[in-house]
Design a protein around this motif. Structure first.
Motif, mmCIF file in Angstrom:
data_model
loop_
_atom_site.group_PDB
_atom_site.id
_atom_site.type_symbol
_atom_site.label_atom_id
_atom_site.label_comp_id
_atom_site.label_asym_id
_atom_site.label_seq_id
_atom_site.Cartn_x
_atom_site.Cartn_y
_atom_site.Cartn_z
ATOM 1 N N LEU A 71 -32.775 39.217 -5.545
ATOM 2 C CA LEU A 71 -34.087 38.779 -5.066
ATOM 3 C C LEU A 71 -34.036 38.245 -3.642
ATOM 4 O O LEU A 71 -35.061 38.155 -2.972
ATOM 5 C CB LEU A 71 -34.662 37.700 -5.991
ATOM 6 N N SER A 72 -32.840 37.895 -3.167
ATOM 7 C CA SER A 72 -32.697 37.348 -1.818
ATOM 8 C C SER A 72 -32.452 38.434 -0.766
ATOM 9 O O SER A 72 -32.256 38.119 0.396
ATOM 10 C CB SER A 72 -31.556 36.332 -1.790
ATOM 11 N N GLN A 73 -32.476 39.702 -1.154
ATOM 12 C CA GLN A 73 -32.280 40.794 -0.200
ATOM 13 C C GLN A 73 -33.537 41.016 0.627
ATOM 14 O O GLN A 73 -34.535 40.317 0.469
ATOM 15 C CB GLN A 73 -31.923 42.081 -0.947
ATOM 16 N N GLU A 74 -33.484 42.021 1.501
ATOM 17 C CA GLU A 74 -34.645 42.409 2.292
ATOM 18 C C GLU A 74 -35.833 42.648 1.344
ATOM 19 O O GLU A 74 -35.650 43.157 0.239
ATOM 20 C CB GLU A 74 -34.291 43.683 3.057
ATOM 21 N N PRO A 75 -37.063 42.258 1.705
ATOM 22 C CA PRO A 75 -38.200 42.256 0.776
ATOM 23 C C PRO A 75 -38.426 43.545 -0.001
ATOM 24 O O PRO A 75 -38.660 43.497 -1.204
ATOM 25 C CB PRO A 75 -39.399 41.927 1.674
ATOM 26 N N SER A 76 -38.359 44.700 0.653
ATOM 27 C CA SER A 76 -38.620 45.938 -0.096
ATOM 28 C C SER A 76 -37.506 46.209 -1.108
ATOM 29 O O SER A 76 -37.768 46.686 -2.217
ATOM 30 C CB SER A 76 -38.780 47.125 0.848
ATOM 31 N N GLU A 77 -36.271 45.911 -0.743
ATOM 32 C CA GLU A 77 -35.158 46.079 -1.685
ATOM 33 C C GLU A 77 -35.247 45.055 -2.814
ATOM 34 O O GLU A 77 -35.000 45.381 -3.966
ATOM 35 C CB GLU A 77 -33.816 45.942 -0.961
ATOM 36 N N ALA A 78 -35.599 43.818 -2.467
ATOM 37 C CA ALA A 78 -35.731 42.776 -3.490
ATOM 38 C C ALA A 78 -36.825 43.148 -4.481
ATOM 39 O O ALA A 78 -36.698 42.903 -5.683
ATOM 40 C CB ALA A 78 -36.024 41.430 -2.840
ATOM 41 N N GLN A 79 -37.886 43.757 -3.991
ATOM 42 C CA GLN A 79 -39.000 44.156 -4.855
ATOM 43 C C GLN A 79 -38.542 45.210 -5.862
ATOM 44 O O GLN A 79 -38.818 45.095 -7.042
ATOM 45 C CB GLN A 79 -40.150 44.695 -4.003
#
Length: 166
Positions: free
Chosen positions: A61-69
């Motif tokens: 969840l702490s990754q780049e927003p699109s990847e976290a999503q």
């Protein structure tokens, strides 16, 4: 009546099909379980307890927003949906549906890296029966409709942008 019921012999096809698959792996790779090694090498995933993959998804969840999503939130949402629906199935539907849900949820979530839980949730067909029972209530019908439309719009937009989801 002690007669043999021939229609029950069709159930032999399930383990027979898996046996043919393992035999094919043995012929091609020299190891019946070569698919497990390939899964580990290509997808960095192997069999584990369900909480290991869930903990990993929380960490993503702490990754780049699109990847976290995609790799974090969606995996967690559908893993939770599958779990809640599995528990509800044991209380609301036939025990055989509960067994189906439990076995498939454990099979899909017992990996070190959750991948494709939204896709695997489609196999949990008793969820649709539970949704139909919920939709008898107008409020839940509206909630399920809005939720479904939002996810349809989200995944359709990803597809239109050329992003492959799950």
């Amino acid at each position: 009546n002690r007669r043999l019921r021939w229609q029950w012999l069709w159930i032999v096809l399930v383990p027979l099909g898996f046996g043919v698959y393992l035999f094919n792996n043995w012929l091609v790779a020299g190891d019946a379980f070569a698919f497990l090694q390939m899964k580990k090498e290509l997808f960095h995933s192997e069999i584990s307890w369900p909480w290991v993959g869930i903990r990993d998804a929380f960490g993503r969840l702490s990754q780049e927003p699109s990847e976290a999503q995609m790799i974090g939130e969606q995996e967690l949402i559908f893993t939770a949906l599958g779990f809640v629906a599995t528990v509800a199935t044991w209380f609301k539907l036939r025990p055989i549906y509960g067994m189906w849900m439990t076995g498939n949820w454990i099979l899909c979530s017992s990996v070190t890296f959750l991948s494709g839980m939204p896709r695997y949730t489609l196999v949990l067909f008793p969820i649709y029966i539970l949704f139909a029972l919920l939709a008898a209530n107008r409020l839940w019908n509206a909630i399920l409709t809005v939720w479904s439309l939002l996810f349809l719009a989200f995944f359709s937009s990803l597809f239109a942008w050329g992003r492959w989801a799950f």
